[in-house]
Design a protein around this motif. Sequence first.
Motif, PDB file in Angstrom:
ATOM      1  N   ALA A 102     -22.628  -0.747  -4.095  1.00 39.53           N
ATOM      2  CA  ALA A 102     -21.454  -1.592  -4.293  1.00 39.53           C
ATOM      3  C   ALA A 102     -20.268  -0.804  -4.841  1.00 39.53           C
ATOM      4  CB  ALA A 102     -21.797  -2.750  -5.229  1.00 39.53           C
ATOM      5  N   ASN A 103     -20.512   0.362  -5.416  1.00 38.12           N
ATOM      6  CA  ASN A 103     -19.423   1.175  -5.959  1.00 38.12           C
ATOM      7  C   ASN A 103     -18.565   1.819  -4.871  1.00 38.12           C
ATOM      8  OD1 ASN A 103     -19.926   0.782  -8.736  1.00 38.12           O
ATOM      9  ND2 ASN A 103     -21.609   2.242  -8.654  1.00 38.12           N
ATOM     10  N   SER A 104     -19.007   1.724  -3.619  1.00 37.67           N
ATOM     11  CA  SER A 104     -18.204   2.273  -2.521  1.00 37.67           C
ATOM     12  C   SER A 104     -17.187   1.264  -1.999  1.00 37.67           C
ATOM     13  CB  SER A 104     -19.121   2.715  -1.369  1.00 37.67           C
ATOM     14  OG  SER A 104     -19.791   1.598  -0.800  1.00 37.67           O
ATOM     15  N   ILE A 105     -17.243   0.025  -2.507  1.00 40.14           N
ATOM     16  CA  ILE A 105     -16.358  -1.014  -1.998  1.00 40.14           C
ATOM     17  C   ILE A 105     -14.901  -0.684  -2.288  1.00 40.14           C
ATOM     18  CG2 ILE A 105     -15.678  -3.429  -2.265  1.00 40.14           C
ATOM     19  CD1 ILE A 105     -18.615  -4.083  -2.708  1.00 40.14           C
ATOM     20  N   GLY A 106     -14.600  -0.240  -3.507  1.00 37.52           N
ATOM     21  CA  GLY A 106     -13.225   0.056  -3.864  1.00 37.52           C
ATOM     22  C   GLY A 106     -12.601   1.091  -2.948  1.00 37.52           C
ATOM     23  N   THR A 107     -13.358   2.143  -2.626  1.00 41.72           N
ATOM     24  CA  THR A 107     -12.846   3.188  -1.737  1.00 41.72           C
ATOM     25  C   THR A 107     -12.636   2.651  -0.334  1.00 41.72           C
ATOM     26  OG1 THR A 107     -13.965   4.902  -3.028  1.00 41.72           O
ATOM     27  CG2 THR A 107     -13.288   5.484  -0.795  1.00 41.72           C
ATOM     28  N   PHE A 108     -13.618   1.897   0.181  1.00 43.03           N
ATOM     29  CA  PHE A 108     -13.499   1.354   1.529  1.00 43.03           C
ATOM     30  C   PHE A 108     -12.282   0.423   1.631  1.00 43.03           C
ATOM     31  CE2 PHE A 108     -14.182  -1.658   4.920  1.00 43.03           C
ATOM     32  CZ  PHE A 108     -14.682  -0.883   5.958  1.00 43.03           C
ATOM     33  N   VAL A 109     -12.131  -0.468   0.671  1.00 37.36           N
ATOM     34  CA  VAL A 109     -11.063  -1.468   0.746  1.00 37.36           C
ATOM     35  C   VAL A 109      -9.690  -0.826   0.605  1.00 37.36           C
ATOM     36  CG1 VAL A 109     -10.048  -3.471  -0.409  1.00 37.36           C
ATOM     37  CG2 VAL A 109     -12.502  -3.394   0.022  1.00 37.36           C
ATOM     38  N   THR A 110      -9.518   0.100  -0.326  1.00 35.82           N
ATOM     39  CA  THR A 110      -8.206   0.737  -0.472  1.00 35.82           C
ATOM     40  C   THR A 110      -7.868   1.585   0.757  1.00 35.82           C
ATOM     41  OG1 THR A 110      -9.267   2.456  -1.840  1.00 35.82           O
ATOM     42  CG2 THR A 110      -8.097   0.693  -2.983  1.00 35.82           C
ATOM     43  N   GLN A 160      -6.065  -0.149  16.572  1.00 35.67           N
ATOM     44  CA  GLN A 160      -4.745   0.125  16.009  1.00 35.67           C
ATOM     45  C   GLN A 160      -4.432  -0.890  14.911  1.00 35.67           C
ATOM     46  OE1 GLN A 160      -1.884  -0.295  19.217  1.00 35.67           O
ATOM     47  NE2 GLN A 160      -1.425  -2.396  18.658  1.00 35.67           N
ATOM     48  N   ASP A 161      -3.500  -0.500  14.059  1.00 38.65           N
ATOM     49  CA  ASP A 161      -2.968  -1.416  13.060  1.00 38.65           C
ATOM     50  C   ASP A 161      -1.832  -2.211  13.685  1.00 38.65           C
ATOM     51  OD1 ASP A 161      -4.665  -0.174  11.350  1.00 38.65           O
ATOM     52  OD2 ASP A 161      -3.131   0.879  10.200  1.00 38.65           O
ATOM     53  N   ASN A 162      -1.784  -3.492  13.352  1.00 39.76           N
ATOM     54  CA  ASN A 162      -0.616  -4.271  13.715  1.00 39.76           C
ATOM     55  C   ASN A 162       0.408  -4.062  12.609  1.00 39.76           C
ATOM     56  OD1 ASN A 162       1.342  -6.192  14.135  1.00 39.76           O
ATOM     57  ND2 ASN A 162      -0.085  -7.780  14.771  1.00 39.76           N
ATOM     58  N   CYS A 163       1.491  -3.354  12.905  1.00 42.53           N
ATOM     59  CA  CYS A 163       2.424  -2.933  11.860  1.00 42.53           C
ATOM     60  C   CYS A 163       3.223  -4.090  11.279  1.00 42.53           C
ATOM     61  CB  CYS A 163       3.367  -1.860  12.380  1.00 42.53           C
ATOM     62  SG  CYS A 163       4.511  -2.465  13.646  1.00 42.53           S
ATOM     63  N   PRO A 187       0.813  -1.220   0.000  1.00 44.11           N
ATOM     64  CA  PRO A 187       0.000   0.000   0.000  1.00 44.11           C
ATOM     65  C   PRO A 187       0.841   1.263   0.000  1.00 44.11           C
ATOM     66  CG  PRO A 187       0.175  -0.838   2.217  1.00 44.11           C
ATOM     67  CD  PRO A 187       0.894  -1.834   1.334  1.00 44.11           C
ATOM     68  N   PRO A 188       0.200   2.392  -0.286  1.00 49.24           N
ATOM     69  CA  PRO A 188       0.899   3.678  -0.102  1.00 49.24           C
ATOM     70  C   PRO A 188       1.188   3.896   1.376  1.00 49.24           C
ATOM     71  CG  PRO A 188      -1.176   3.938  -1.308  1.00 49.24           C
ATOM     72  CD  PRO A 188      -1.184   2.573  -0.715  1.00 49.24           C
ATOM     73  N   LYS A 189       2.086   4.809   1.655  1.00 42.75           N
ATOM     74  CA  LYS A 189       2.328   5.176   3.049  1.00 42.75           C
ATOM     75  C   LYS A 189       1.097   5.902   3.593  1.00 42.75           C
ATOM     76  CE  LYS A 189       7.275   5.793   2.266  1.00 42.75           C
ATOM     77  NZ  LYS A 189       8.421   6.740   2.333  1.00 42.75           N
ATOM     78  N   PRO A 190       0.656   5.579   4.813  1.00 39.93           N
ATOM     79  CA  PRO A 190      -0.530   6.256   5.362  1.00 39.93           C
ATOM     80  C   PRO A 190      -0.413   7.769   5.380  1.00 39.93           C
ATOM     81  CG  PRO A 190       0.032   4.344   6.690  1.00 39.93           C
ATOM     82  CD  PRO A 190       1.154   4.521   5.697  1.00 39.93           C
ATOM     83  N   GLU A 191       0.802   8.284   5.606  1.00 42.89           N
ATOM     84  CA  GLU A 191       0.959   9.744   5.670  1.00 42.89           C
ATOM     85  C   GLU A 191       0.794  10.405   4.314  1.00 42.89           C
ATOM     86  OE1 GLU A 191       5.215   7.985   5.976  1.00 42.89           O
ATOM     87  OE2 GLU A 191       3.176   7.484   6.621  1.00 42.89           O
ATOM     88  N   ASP A 192       0.826   9.599   3.251  1.00 47.67           N
ATOM     89  CA  ASP A 192       0.641  10.146   1.903  1.00 47.67           C
ATOM     90  C   ASP A 192      -0.799  10.019   1.418  1.00 47.67           C
ATOM     91  OD1 ASP A 192       3.306  10.865   1.652  1.00 47.67           O
ATOM     92  OD2 ASP A 192       3.888   8.874   0.945  1.00 47.67           O
ATOM     93  N   THR A 193      -1.702   9.575   2.279  1.00 48.37           N
ATOM     94  CA  THR A 193      -3.091   9.350   1.885  1.00 48.37           C
ATOM     95  C   THR A 193      -4.046   9.976   2.897  1.00 48.37           C
ATOM     96  OG1 THR A 193      -3.249   7.244   3.079  1.00 48.37           O
ATOM     97  CG2 THR A 193      -2.477   7.158   0.797  1.00 48.37           C
ATOM     98  N   THR A 194      -5.270  10.111   2.508  1.00 48.94           N
ATOM     99  CA  THR A 194      -6.342  10.519   3.411  1.00 48.94           C
ATOM    100  C   THR A 194      -7.493   9.525   3.269  1.00 48.94           C
ATOM    101  OG1 THR A 194      -7.293  11.966   1.710  1.00 48.94           O
ATOM    102  CG2 THR A 194      -5.764  12.976   3.290  1.00 48.94           C
ATOM    103  N   ILE A 195      -8.292   9.402   4.312  1.00 44.68           N
ATOM    104  CA  ILE A 195      -9.443   8.499   4.270  1.00 44.68           C
ATOM    105  C   ILE A 195     -10.493   9.103   3.344  1.00 44.68           C
ATOM    106  CG2 ILE A 195     -11.288   7.450   5.623  1.00 44.68           C
ATOM    107  CD1 ILE A 195      -8.491   6.265   6.049  1.00 44.68           C
ATOM    108  N   ALA A 196     -10.825   8.382   2.286  1.00 47.60           N
ATOM    109  CA  ALA A 196     -11.775   8.876   1.289  1.00 47.60           C
ATOM    110  C   ALA A 196     -13.189   8.366   1.521  1.00 47.60           C
ATOM    111  CB  ALA A 196     -11.320   8.466  -0.119  1.00 47.60           C
ATOM    112  N   PHE A 197     -13.347   7.247   2.236  1.00 51.13           N
ATOM    113  CA  PHE A 197     -14.671   6.681   2.450  1.00 51.13           C
ATOM    114  C   PHE A 197     -15.456   7.546   3.421  1.00 51.13           C
ATOM    115  CE2 PHE A 197     -17.624   3.974   4.824  1.00 51.13           C
ATOM    116  CZ  PHE A 197     -18.376   3.456   3.775  1.00 51.13           C
ATOM    117  N   ASP A 257      -4.781   2.290   5.790  1.00 49.86           N
ATOM    118  CA  ASP A 257      -4.789   2.791   7.171  1.00 49.86           C
ATOM    119  C   ASP A 257      -6.083   2.337   7.837  1.00 49.86           C
ATOM    120  OD1 ASP A 257      -4.454   4.135   9.523  1.00 49.86           O
ATOM    121  OD2 ASP A 257      -4.365   6.146   8.656  1.00 49.86           O
ATOM    122  N   ARG A 258      -6.147   1.051   8.170  1.00 54.02           N
ATOM    123  CA  ARG A 258      -7.408   0.457   8.626  1.00 54.02           C
ATOM    124  C   ARG A 258      -7.895   0.999   9.965  1.00 54.02           C
ATOM    125  NH1 ARG A 258      -3.240  -3.032   8.570  1.00 54.02           N
ATOM    126  NH2 ARG A 258      -2.742  -4.368  10.356  1.00 54.02           N
ATOM    127  N   ALA A 259      -6.985   1.311  10.867  1.00 52.35           N
ATOM    128  CA  ALA A 259      -7.427   1.812  12.164  1.00 52.35           C
ATOM    129  C   ALA A 259      -8.135   3.155  12.023  1.00 52.35           C
ATOM    130  CB  ALA A 259      -6.240   1.928  13.119  1.00 52.35           C
TER     131      ALA A 259
END
Length: 311
Positions: free
Chosen positions: A174-182, A234-237, A135-145, A187-189
Amino acid sequence: MAINRYAVFKLSVATNNPEYAVAYVSDDWDGLKKLLNNPMKELLSLAPAGSMPEINLVQPTVIVLEGVDARCGIGKTFESIFDLQVPKNTPTMAVGQKYAEKIQEAVSLREPKKNGIFMAEFAINTRTLYIRYVPPKPEDTTIAFDPAGKVTDQTLMMWSTFKGNLHFDIGNDANSIGTFVTDYITDRATLVQTCLKKSNKKLFAQFGGVPMSDKGNAFAIQMGTEFSEDVRLQDNCSFFPMVIIEQVGKVTESELREDDPEEGDDPVPVDGCVCVDIDVATNDGEPGGVFELGTAMIKIYAEPCPTDEGG
């Protein structure tokens, strides 16, 4: 330089019933969202029109996403990323031993890539799509869902003191699945905490282990109690999570295309209730403990999600 490559490999040499595998590598993270929502459309775009064999992924499809083995962001070898492009103006996709050797060449990934990278694999005319990713680094992304108006009440059930599942629905689209999963594999937590805090729904929880009955004995249906405090997630790193998505592209035989509803026409896709079931582990099993999030199951049902009004 952007990576968007694919290869086709012949699995069986039988001339009467040949089998082919397809591998697609890309660092287009937004493209992964599109692939999860509509895999057949995205995979068809890989090959030039008229190519043989014709790329086909059967629906409904099961998608399995597996993170490349990593330890707190230090990635091991991603064995399946290869430097391969089908030659231009080639009407067929003939793949030989030299391509197989290319597939085995390794590219070392020392950390999550800024843009993320993934490899999707499937066999033509089968219904399972297997995606390995970094995945991308969490600091380089924002939660889109956006959970507003989509997420149902959450239930946290600890089957044992330390092991359990977190369950909630994320709406009928169902079109929201891609955003949720990515978001989840990045950054699941933060994603799940966003769903818990911003959905204005309740959390029902059973801590310390759900009572179980011996096999063959009558059982009592257990219910969690409402939990008003924040759950610490939390995420298990030490790993990137696995995600399994079932029933992608599900259709019902009874619903035909509205513009030509003659018998025998192709059925139309039906958006169903999207359910999330997340593997949870904790060190102490107590309400104030820290709960780590792992594998997630995304289940798509062929009817609308339940509502507070019973619809």
